[in-house]
Design a protein around this motif. Sequence first.
Motif, PDB file in Angstrom:
ATOM      1  N   LYS A 173      -1.898  -3.426   4.782  1.00 57.39           N
ATOM      2  CA  LYS A 173      -3.158  -4.182   4.656  1.00 57.39           C
ATOM      3  C   LYS A 173      -4.301  -3.299   4.159  1.00 57.39           C
ATOM      4  O   LYS A 173      -5.193  -3.754   3.448  1.00 57.39           O
ATOM      5  N   GLU A 174      -4.260  -2.033   4.565  1.00 60.51           N
ATOM      6  CA  GLU A 174      -5.356  -1.132   4.203  1.00 60.51           C
ATOM      7  C   GLU A 174      -5.112  -0.376   2.900  1.00 60.51           C
ATOM      8  O   GLU A 174      -5.967   0.412   2.474  1.00 60.51           O
ATOM      9  N   ALA A 175      -3.941  -0.589   2.279  1.00 56.46           N
ATOM     10  CA  ALA A 175      -3.607   0.144   1.047  1.00 56.46           C
ATOM     11  C   ALA A 175      -4.609  -0.159  -0.062  1.00 56.46           C
ATOM     12  O   ALA A 175      -5.055  -1.297  -0.216  1.00 56.46           O
ATOM     13  N   ARG A 176      -4.936   0.878  -0.836  1.00 57.25           N
ATOM     14  CA  ARG A 176      -5.939   0.724  -1.896  1.00 57.25           C
ATOM     15  C   ARG A 176      -5.339   0.401  -3.246  1.00 57.25           C
ATOM     16  O   ARG A 176      -6.059   0.026  -4.170  1.00 57.25           O
ATOM     17  N   ASP A 177      -4.037   0.581  -3.376  1.00 59.98           N
ATOM     18  CA  ASP A 177      -3.405   0.219  -4.662  1.00 59.98           C
ATOM     19  C   ASP A 177      -2.074  -0.469  -4.383  1.00 59.98           C
ATOM     20  O   ASP A 177      -1.526  -0.405  -3.288  1.00 59.98           O
ATOM     21  N   ALA A 178      -1.557  -1.101  -5.428  1.00 56.97           N
ATOM     22  CA  ALA A 178      -0.344  -1.923  -5.296  1.00 56.97           C
ATOM     23  C   ALA A 178       0.870  -1.079  -4.922  1.00 56.97           C
ATOM     24  O   ALA A 178       1.713  -1.508  -4.125  1.00 56.97           O
ATOM     25  N   ALA A 179       0.969   0.137  -5.466  1.00 56.93           N
ATOM     26  CA  ALA A 179       2.133   0.994  -5.194  1.00 56.93           C
ATOM     27  C   ALA A 179       2.179   1.380  -3.711  1.00 56.93           C
ATOM     28  O   ALA A 179       3.229   1.306  -3.062  1.00 56.93           O
ATOM     29  N   ALA A 180       1.032   1.769  -3.171  1.00 58.94           N
ATOM     30  CA  ALA A 180       0.974   2.146  -1.752  1.00 58.94           C
ATOM     31  C   ALA A 180       1.252   0.946  -0.862  1.00 58.94           C
ATOM     32  O   ALA A 180       1.932   1.055   0.165  1.00 58.94           O
ATOM     33  N   GLN A 181       0.745  -0.223  -1.271  1.00 57.61           N
ATOM     34  CA  GLN A 181       0.973  -1.441  -0.486  1.00 57.61           C
ATOM     35  C   GLN A 181       2.461  -1.796  -0.477  1.00 57.61           C
ATOM     36  O   GLN A 181       3.007  -2.174   0.555  1.00 57.61           O
ATOM     37  N   THR A 182       3.101  -1.662  -1.648  1.00 52.28           N
ATOM     38  CA  THR A 182       4.538  -1.966  -1.753  1.00 52.28           C
ATOM     39  C   THR A 182       5.352  -1.044  -0.845  1.00 52.28           C
ATOM     40  O   THR A 182       6.255  -1.491  -0.125  1.00 52.28           O
TER      41      THR A 182
END
Length: 201
Positions: A173-182
Amino acid sequence: MKKVLYGLMVGLISLMLVGCAAQAPQTPVQPQRPSWTMNEPEVEGSDLYFVGISAVWASEQDARDNALVNANRRVIEYIGTEAKAKFERARVSHGLSSDAIDPTAATRDFQRQVAENVTSQVKSTKWYMEREETATGKGYKYFVLARVPKAALNNAFKNAMEMEKAKAEKKAKEARDAAAQTQAQKAADMWADMVEQGVVD
């Protein structure tokens, strides 16, 4: 006279031989250690069995307590090793980088759960004692065969995995970019799978 002297000499020599034989040091015979002291861990039905070995103590009670402490430590170490191997395999199978998941931290959290919630369920089932010489005299060395229910270990594992899953979901939820969120979401999925697996079969 010669007969009397001869009889006295034979008697004296006999007494000396008997005296020497009585003073000859005898090697104490140690009973053979039971086979369970050498086989660990054992799985029997719904339980795991671990062997705790004490240091040599002057007090028998201290030796018994120390053997139980050692058995608990063996449970935590063994289960931690099993869990870490599972985490590593799961991380690879879910295509996660070592940055996305930290098996060492997860193992530490799980071992803490085991120490807090499981060790109270580790019960002694058999004891074996040996006496050993120390600098201050004979001491006690104890072996204990301790039983722990697999369900207790799996419940502790499930709780630790739930915590890891919650951390990964928060990270996603707190990820700043799509790669980190994935990556974080994949980690959450992996921990969710681990919740269902348990640590021991």
